[in-house]
Design a protein around this motif. Sequence first.
Motif, PDB file in Angstrom:
ATOM      1  N   ASP A 109       0.822  -1.212   0.000  1.00 52.30           N
ATOM      2  CA  ASP A 109       0.000   0.000   0.000  1.00 52.30           C
ATOM      3  C   ASP A 109       0.858   1.265   0.000  1.00 52.30           C
ATOM      4  OD1 ASP A 109      -2.324  -1.474  -0.050  1.00 52.30           O
ATOM      5  OD2 ASP A 109      -2.611  -1.421   2.128  1.00 52.30           O
ATOM      6  N   MET A 110       1.939   1.242   0.778  1.00 56.65           N
ATOM      7  CA  MET A 110       2.800   2.421   0.843  1.00 56.65           C
ATOM      8  C   MET A 110       3.553   2.631  -0.471  1.00 56.65           C
ATOM      9  SD  MET A 110       4.283   2.471   4.713  1.00 56.65           S
ATOM     10  CE  MET A 110       4.810   4.161   4.493  1.00 56.65           C
ATOM     11  N   GLU A 111       3.961   1.535  -1.103  1.00 55.35           N
ATOM     12  CA  GLU A 111       4.642   1.656  -2.402  1.00 55.35           C
ATOM     13  C   GLU A 111       3.702   2.281  -3.432  1.00 55.35           C
ATOM     14  OE1 GLU A 111       7.700   1.334  -3.042  1.00 55.35           O
ATOM     15  OE2 GLU A 111       8.606  -0.223  -1.804  1.00 55.35           O
ATOM     16  N   ARG A 112       2.445   1.878  -3.425  1.00 49.03           N
ATOM     17  CA  ARG A 112       1.477   2.477  -4.362  1.00 49.03           C
ATOM     18  C   ARG A 112       1.414   3.991  -4.165  1.00 49.03           C
ATOM     19  NH1 ARG A 112      -3.346  -1.847  -3.161  1.00 49.03           N
ATOM     20  NH2 ARG A 112      -2.779  -3.437  -4.707  1.00 49.03           N
ATOM     21  N   PHE A 113       1.363   4.411  -2.901  1.00 46.68           N
ATOM     22  CA  PHE A 113       1.278   5.839  -2.576  1.00 46.68           C
ATOM     23  C   PHE A 113       2.516   6.576  -3.080  1.00 46.68           C
ATOM     24  CE2 PHE A 113       2.109   9.272   0.554  1.00 46.68           C
ATOM     25  CZ  PHE A 113       0.965  10.032   0.350  1.00 46.68           C
ATOM     26  N   VAL A 114       3.704   6.029  -2.771  1.00 45.36           N
ATOM     27  CA  VAL A 114       4.957   6.677  -3.155  1.00 45.36           C
ATOM     28  C   VAL A 114       5.143   6.664  -4.673  1.00 45.36           C
ATOM     29  CG1 VAL A 114       7.483   6.438  -3.061  1.00 45.36           C
ATOM     30  CG2 VAL A 114       6.139   6.310  -0.965  1.00 45.36           C
ATOM     31  N   ILE A 115       4.820   5.547  -5.309  1.00 48.66           N
ATOM     32  CA  ILE A 115       4.987   5.437  -6.761  1.00 48.66           C
ATOM     33  C   ILE A 115       4.064   6.422  -7.483  1.00 48.66           C
ATOM     34  CG2 ILE A 115       4.554   3.912  -8.737  1.00 48.66           C
ATOM     35  CD1 ILE A 115       7.215   3.399  -7.347  1.00 48.66           C
ATOM     36  N   ARG A 116       2.845   6.566  -6.993  1.00 51.87           N
ATOM     37  CA  ARG A 116       1.933   7.540  -7.601  1.00 51.87           C
ATOM     38  C   ARG A 116       2.522   8.959  -7.505  1.00 51.87           C
ATOM     39  NH1 ARG A 116      -3.337   8.193  -9.004  1.00 51.87           N
ATOM     40  NH2 ARG A 116      -3.896   6.085  -8.348  1.00 51.87           N
ATOM     41  N   LEU A 117       2.964   9.332  -6.307  1.00 57.30           N
ATOM     42  CA  LEU A 117       3.528  10.673  -6.126  1.00 57.30           C
ATOM     43  C   LEU A 117       4.791  10.864  -6.959  1.00 57.30           C
ATOM     44  CD1 LEU A 117       3.118  11.367  -2.295  1.00 57.30           C
ATOM     45  CD2 LEU A 117       1.688  12.170  -4.176  1.00 57.30           C
ATOM     46  N   ALA A 118       5.657   9.846  -6.984  1.00 54.24           N
ATOM     47  CA  ALA A 118       6.899   9.949  -7.749  1.00 54.24           C
ATOM     48  C   ALA A 118       6.610  10.132  -9.234  1.00 54.24           C
ATOM     49  CB  ALA A 118       7.763   8.712  -7.521  1.00 54.24           C
ATOM     50  N   THR A 119       5.597   9.433  -9.728  1.00 55.27           N
ATOM     51  CA  THR A 119       5.233   9.544 -11.144  1.00 55.27           C
ATOM     52  C   THR A 119       4.691  10.936 -11.449  1.00 55.27           C
ATOM     53  OG1 THR A 119       4.652   7.196 -11.122  1.00 55.27           O
ATOM     54  CG2 THR A 119       3.895   8.474 -13.002  1.00 55.27           C
ATOM     55  N   GLU A 120       3.905  11.479 -10.522  1.00 55.40           N
ATOM     56  CA  GLU A 120       3.282  12.789 -10.743  1.00 55.40           C
ATOM     57  C   GLU A 120       4.244  13.949 -10.502  1.00 55.40           C
ATOM     58  OE1 GLU A 120      -1.276  11.500  -9.425  1.00 55.40           O
ATOM     59  OE2 GLU A 120       0.046  12.487  -7.992  1.00 55.40           O
ATOM     60  N   ARG A 121       5.210  13.774  -9.586  1.00 52.34           N
ATOM     61  CA  ARG A 121       6.006  14.909  -9.128  1.00 52.34           C
ATOM     62  C   ARG A 121       7.446  14.921  -9.628  1.00 52.34           C
ATOM     63  NH1 ARG A 121       4.428  15.273  -2.633  1.00 52.34           N
ATOM     64  NH2 ARG A 121       2.218  15.806  -2.908  1.00 52.34           N
ATOM     65  N   SER A 122       7.943  13.831 -10.168  1.00 57.17           N
ATOM     66  CA  SER A 122       9.363  13.767 -10.523  1.00 57.17           C
ATOM     67  C   SER A 122       9.712  14.827 -11.569  1.00 57.17           C
ATOM     68  CB  SER A 122       9.731  12.375 -11.038  1.00 57.17           C
ATOM     69  OG  SER A 122       8.934  12.020 -12.145  1.00 57.17           O
ATOM     70  N   GLY A 123      10.884  15.435 -11.380  1.00 54.61           N
ATOM     71  CA  GLY A 123      11.372  16.429 -12.325  1.00 54.61           C
ATOM     72  C   GLY A 123      12.256  15.792 -13.396  1.00 54.61           C
TER      73      GLY A 123
END
Length: 263
Positions: A109-123
């Motif tokens: 569950d935590m990986e899903r949260f982090v992966i979503r944010l990383a995909t949306e926010r990565s520069g």
Amino acid sequence: MASSPGSRSALTAVAAPLSDAPRRRSQVNLSDQAYEQIESLLVSCELKPGRFLATHELQTLVGLGRTPVHQAVSRLAADTLVIVSPRHGIQIAPVDLTRERVLLQLRRDMERFVIRLATERSGASQRNQMLHLRRQLMEHGADMTIAQFNQVDRRIDQLFLAAANEPFVESTLRPLHTIFRRIGWIYHMQTPQHTNLQSTVDGHIAVIDAVANGHVDAAIAASDGLMDFVESMFSVLEREVAPALLDCSLDAMDDTFAPIASA
């Protein structure tokens, strides 16, 4: 104009913390270094699961002083990676497959949260770093040792957490990564038919591809696929790995209950 004694003492009071700052920074760096070195020994089972040892033994192993090692042990204990007992010293946390199956649900569950944010926010710079790591896995993954792969895996985890830019989750996810890196090491090193790293390499490449290209749903699906692979390790470990490899203190129990040879 000459300064008064009062003003000199005030300047001394202001200057003292500044002069101490490099020493404090150095101490923090040594603490991080001690943590990373002990964590690496733990993942590779050079510090066997279930082993008891004293602080001075850890100091010798990592080549650092008492204070940074003590600080690192406090962090490792908070991460449930070691157990500190006033009477028995420090114990490397045994591998509890039942507990770690449950923790895998939390990690998923935590990986899903982090992966979503990383995909949306990565520069752009972070995506370039991801693609660089992908190339390393593509070019060398089949020939990597588990130690080499774990170095790349740690960098991938750090990069995703940095791209997600949500410090709140890092303190929970970081020790989970360590726990499952150790599971992976045992799986690949102690079950001979599973020494090939290709499946886990392919799983990591799929996650990086999706995150770096901004495909949220594909990234979460790839992350779930990687967690499914980790979950598949448990039945193999339960079936093929001797309990004493998961908790070396069981060796002492085996000796205690060994049959006594007749005279």
